[in-house]
Design a protein around this motif. Structure first.
Motif, PDB file in Angstrom:
ATOM      1  N   MET A 101     -43.212 -64.015  -5.888  1.00  6.01           N
ATOM      2  CA  MET A 101     -43.938 -65.290  -5.962  1.00  6.01           C
ATOM      3  C   MET A 101     -44.931 -65.440  -4.805  1.00  6.01           C
ATOM      4  N   MET A 102     -44.567 -64.913  -3.651  1.00  9.77           N
ATOM      5  CA  MET A 102     -45.376 -65.059  -2.443  1.00  9.77           C
ATOM      6  C   MET A 102     -46.442 -63.984  -2.302  1.00  9.77           C
ATOM      7  N   LYS A 103     -46.489 -63.039  -3.201  1.00 10.40           N
ATOM      8  CA  LYS A 103     -47.360 -61.868  -3.078  1.00 10.40           C
ATOM      9  C   LYS A 103     -48.824 -62.255  -2.860  1.00 10.40           C
ATOM     10  N   ASP A 104     -49.373 -61.791  -1.726  1.00 11.43           N
ATOM     11  CA  ASP A 104     -50.787 -61.973  -1.371  1.00 11.43           C
ATOM     12  C   ASP A 104     -51.209 -63.441  -1.310  1.00 11.43           C
ATOM     13  N   ALA A 105     -50.280 -64.348  -1.077  1.00 16.29           N
ATOM     14  CA  ALA A 105     -50.615 -65.780  -1.020  1.00 16.29           C
ATOM     15  C   ALA A 105     -51.489 -66.086   0.196  1.00 16.29           C
ATOM     16  N   ASP A 106     -52.420 -67.011   0.008  1.00 21.29           N
ATOM     17  CA  ASP A 106     -53.231 -67.467   1.133  1.00 21.29           C
ATOM     18  C   ASP A 106     -52.422 -68.362   2.063  1.00 21.29           C
ATOM     19  N   LEU A 107     -51.496 -69.129   1.492  1.00 22.71           N
ATOM     20  CA  LEU A 107     -50.635 -69.997   2.290  1.00 22.71           C
ATOM     21  C   LEU A 107     -49.282 -70.141   1.607  1.00 22.71           C
ATOM     22  N   VAL A 108     -48.229 -69.974   2.376  1.00 28.95           N
ATOM     23  CA  VAL A 108     -46.865 -70.223   1.915  1.00 28.95           C
ATOM     24  C   VAL A 108     -46.305 -71.391   2.716  1.00 28.95           C
ATOM     25  N   ILE A 109     -45.851 -72.424   2.033  1.00 34.46           N
ATOM     26  CA  ILE A 109     -45.154 -73.539   2.684  1.00 34.46           C
ATOM     27  C   ILE A 109     -43.673 -73.249   2.531  1.00 34.46           C
ATOM     28  N   TYR A 110     -42.988 -72.984   3.655  1.00 35.17           N
ATOM     29  CA  TYR A 110     -41.638 -72.414   3.575  1.00 35.17           C
ATOM     30  C   TYR A 110     -40.616 -73.247   4.348  1.00 35.17           C
ATOM     31  N   ASP A 111     -39.426 -73.308   3.780  1.00 36.01           N
ATOM     32  CA  ASP A 111     -38.277 -74.023   4.344  1.00 36.01           C
ATOM     33  C   ASP A 111     -37.830 -73.385   5.666  1.00 36.01           C
ATOM     34  N   CYS A 112     -38.006 -74.115   6.748  1.00 31.80           N
ATOM     35  CA  CYS A 112     -37.585 -73.632   8.072  1.00 31.80           C
ATOM     36  C   CYS A 112     -36.643 -74.647   8.714  1.00 31.80           C
ATOM     37  N   THR A 113     -35.629 -75.053   7.954  1.00 28.98           N
ATOM     38  CA  THR A 113     -34.754 -76.139   8.396  1.00 28.98           C
ATOM     39  C   THR A 113     -33.920 -75.747   9.607  1.00 28.98           C
ATOM     40  N   TYR A 114     -33.388 -74.525   9.625  1.00 24.71           N
ATOM     41  CA  TYR A 114     -32.459 -74.120  10.681  1.00 24.71           C
ATOM     42  C   TYR A 114     -32.956 -72.895  11.436  1.00 24.71           C
ATOM     43  N   THR A 115     -32.235 -72.546  12.478  1.00 26.78           N
ATOM     44  CA  THR A 115     -32.471 -71.300  13.191  1.00 26.78           C
ATOM     45  C   THR A 115     -31.452 -70.268  12.709  1.00 26.78           C
ATOM     46  N   GLU A 116     -31.705 -69.019  13.011  1.00 34.05           N
ATOM     47  CA  GLU A 116     -30.768 -67.957  12.635  1.00 34.05           C
ATOM     48  C   GLU A 116     -29.399 -68.184  13.272  1.00 34.05           C
ATOM     49  N   GLU A 117     -29.381 -68.774  14.460  1.00 37.81           N
ATOM     50  CA  GLU A 117     -28.117 -69.033  15.145  1.00 37.81           C
ATOM     51  C   GLU A 117     -27.319 -70.129  14.449  1.00 37.81           C
ATOM     52  N   GLU A 118     -28.010 -71.116  13.895  1.00 38.81           N
ATOM     53  CA  GLU A 118     -27.346 -72.236  13.225  1.00 38.81           C
ATOM     54  C   GLU A 118     -26.882 -71.893  11.815  1.00 38.81           C
ATOM     55  N   LEU A 119     -27.607 -71.007  11.147  1.00 37.73           N
ATOM     56  CA  LEU A 119     -27.406 -70.796   9.716  1.00 37.73           C
ATOM     57  C   LEU A 119     -25.964 -70.462   9.316  1.00 37.73           C
ATOM     58  N   PRO A 120     -25.249 -69.603  10.039  1.00 35.55           N
ATOM     59  CA  PRO A 120     -23.887 -69.279   9.600  1.00 35.55           C
ATOM     60  C   PRO A 120     -22.968 -70.488   9.454  1.00 35.55           C
ATOM     61  N   SER A 121     -23.226 -71.554  10.211  1.00 33.86           N
ATOM     62  CA  SER A 121     -22.401 -72.758  10.101  1.00 33.86           C
ATOM     63  C   SER A 121     -22.906 -73.709   9.022  1.00 33.86           C
ATOM     64  N   LYS A 122     -24.022 -73.348   8.363  1.00 32.87           N
ATOM     65  CA  LYS A 122     -24.626 -74.204   7.333  1.00 32.87           C
ATOM     66  C   LYS A 122     -24.658 -73.513   5.973  1.00 32.87           C
ATOM     67  N   LEU A 123     -23.843 -72.510   5.768  1.00 30.83           N
ATOM     68  CA  LEU A 123     -23.871 -71.787   4.505  1.00 30.83           C
ATOM     69  C   LEU A 123     -23.520 -72.715   3.339  1.00 30.83           C
ATOM     70  N   GLY A 124     -24.287 -72.615   2.276  1.00 29.83           N
ATOM     71  CA  GLY A 124     -24.098 -73.477   1.119  1.00 29.83           C
ATOM     72  C   GLY A 124     -24.917 -74.750   1.171  1.00 29.83           C
ATOM     73  N   TRP A 125     -25.591 -75.007   2.272  1.00 26.00           N
ATOM     74  CA  TRP A 125     -26.388 -76.220   2.406  1.00 26.00           C
ATOM     75  C   TRP A 125     -27.770 -76.070   1.788  1.00 26.00           C
ATOM     76  N   GLY A 126     -28.195 -74.829   1.516  1.00 28.03           N
ATOM     77  CA  GLY A 126     -29.417 -74.609   0.757  1.00 28.03           C
ATOM     78  C   GLY A 126     -30.698 -74.523   1.543  1.00 28.03           C
ATOM     79  N   HIS A 127     -30.631 -74.014   2.788  1.00 27.05           N
ATOM     80  CA  HIS A 127     -31.847 -73.958   3.602  1.00 27.05           C
ATOM     81  C   HIS A 127     -32.006 -72.617   4.300  1.00 27.05           C
ATOM     82  N   SER A 128     -33.172 -72.433   4.914  1.00 30.12           N
ATOM     83  CA  SER A 128     -33.524 -71.141   5.480  1.00 30.12           C
ATOM     84  C   SER A 128     -34.040 -71.301   6.910  1.00 30.12           C
ATOM     85  N   THR A 129     -34.699 -70.251   7.419  1.00 30.21           N
ATOM     86  CA  THR A 129     -35.142 -70.194   8.815  1.00 30.21           C
ATOM     87  C   THR A 129     -36.578 -69.679   8.891  1.00 30.21           C
ATOM     88  N   TRP A 130     -37.234 -69.949  10.021  1.00 33.24           N
ATOM     89  CA  TRP A 130     -38.587 -69.421  10.174  1.00 33.24           C
ATOM     90  C   TRP A 130     -38.571 -67.901  10.225  1.00 33.24           C
TER      91      TRP A 130
END
Length: 260
Positions: A177-206
């Motif tokens: 879906m993102m292939k060769d996109a001029d701009l991607v607006i992406y979910d950056c809710t958490y950090t990689e350090e936080e994510l393991p404690s938020k599994l199942g919450w439905g969000h990603s990282t920068w």
């Protein structure tokens, strides 16, 4: 969550709402708390007809809809599109729920505007209007969330909010879906350090957003959907870290305008 405190004003205290101006038409992505203010501005500009693409119907993406003035004005129209992802409920059913008497004093049937509610199935491809081609994809999120790839006049924008990546895995469908996109607006809710404690919450990282953009050959990524725990200082630091990793990354800000 909508935050009105002074240390949330630069990167934005409003929940998900993005305006697109495409070929003289107005397309809105999600109906979060920024929608009423956008609506006021659209009325000043004389815009009566808008398209609203909903990623999903969690409250942070719908809380502005009931206060969007266009729905209360005759000869104004809102064309709503959303994935049929809620069992037997139609898109109109979901909007009616938003305006139910238990939640709001004005009900759907009393609105003087024209509301067009159209559902589709994630994975469908369609033209929203002549010249705007849209591809859809279901993201990993509780009750689902639709990713939109919008192609018009040789430019591509991808809206991929509310998606949870599998640690150590790759969502190949999202990369496509993102292939060769001029701009991607992406979910950056958490950090990689936080994510393991938020599994199942439905969000990603920068970090995951940057990785996917590089795999897809995307040109730029707007960090989006920050955690409500992140004030401007925190987001500014995360933006600095992301830009050190990839120059195409930047933090979306309240009122930011981008020309593709």
């Amino acid at each position: 969550m909508s935050c009105a405190y002074s240390d949330y004003l630069e990167y934005g205290g409003n929940t998900s709402c993005v305006e697109l101006e495409i070929m003289g038409r107005t397309v809105i992505l999600d109906a979060g708390t920024g929608l009423p203010w956008l609506g006021n501005d659209l009325l000043k500009r004389g815009v009566r007809d808008v398209y609203l693409l909903m990623s999903h119907f969690h409250s942070d993406h719908t809380n502005g809809f009931n206060y969007f003035k266009h729905i209360y004005i005759p000869e104004h129209s809102v064309h709503i599109r959303a994935a049929l992802n809620y069992g037997e409920l139609t898109v109109e059913d979901l909007i009616r729920r938003q305006l139910s008497e238990n939640l709001h004093p004005v009900q759907y049937e009393h609105l003087p505007s024209t509301l067009e509610c159209v559902g589709f199935h994630a994975g469908d491809v369609f033209d929203l209007f002549d010249g705007l081609h849209i591809k859809t994809y279901m993201l990993t999120h509780p009750a689902g969330c639709t990713c939109y790839r919008m192609e018009a006049e040789g430019k591509v924008l991808v809206y991929a909010t509310d998606t949870e990546h599998t640690i150590g895995g790759t969502d190949e469908g999202l990369v496509e879906m993102m292939k060769d996109a001029d701009l991607v607006i992406y979910d950056c809710t958490y950090t990689e350090e936080e994510l393991p404690s938020k599994l199942g919450w439905g969000h990603s990282t920068w970090q995951e957003g940057v990785r996917l953009c590089k795999l897809a050959g995307a040109k730029r990524m707007a960090m989006y959907h920050y955690s409500p725990d992140y004030n401007d200082d925190v987001v500014r630091e995360l933006e600095s870290q992301a830009q050190a990793e990839w120059s195409g990354a930047f933090g979306a800000k309240e009122g930011m305008e981008i020309i593709l």
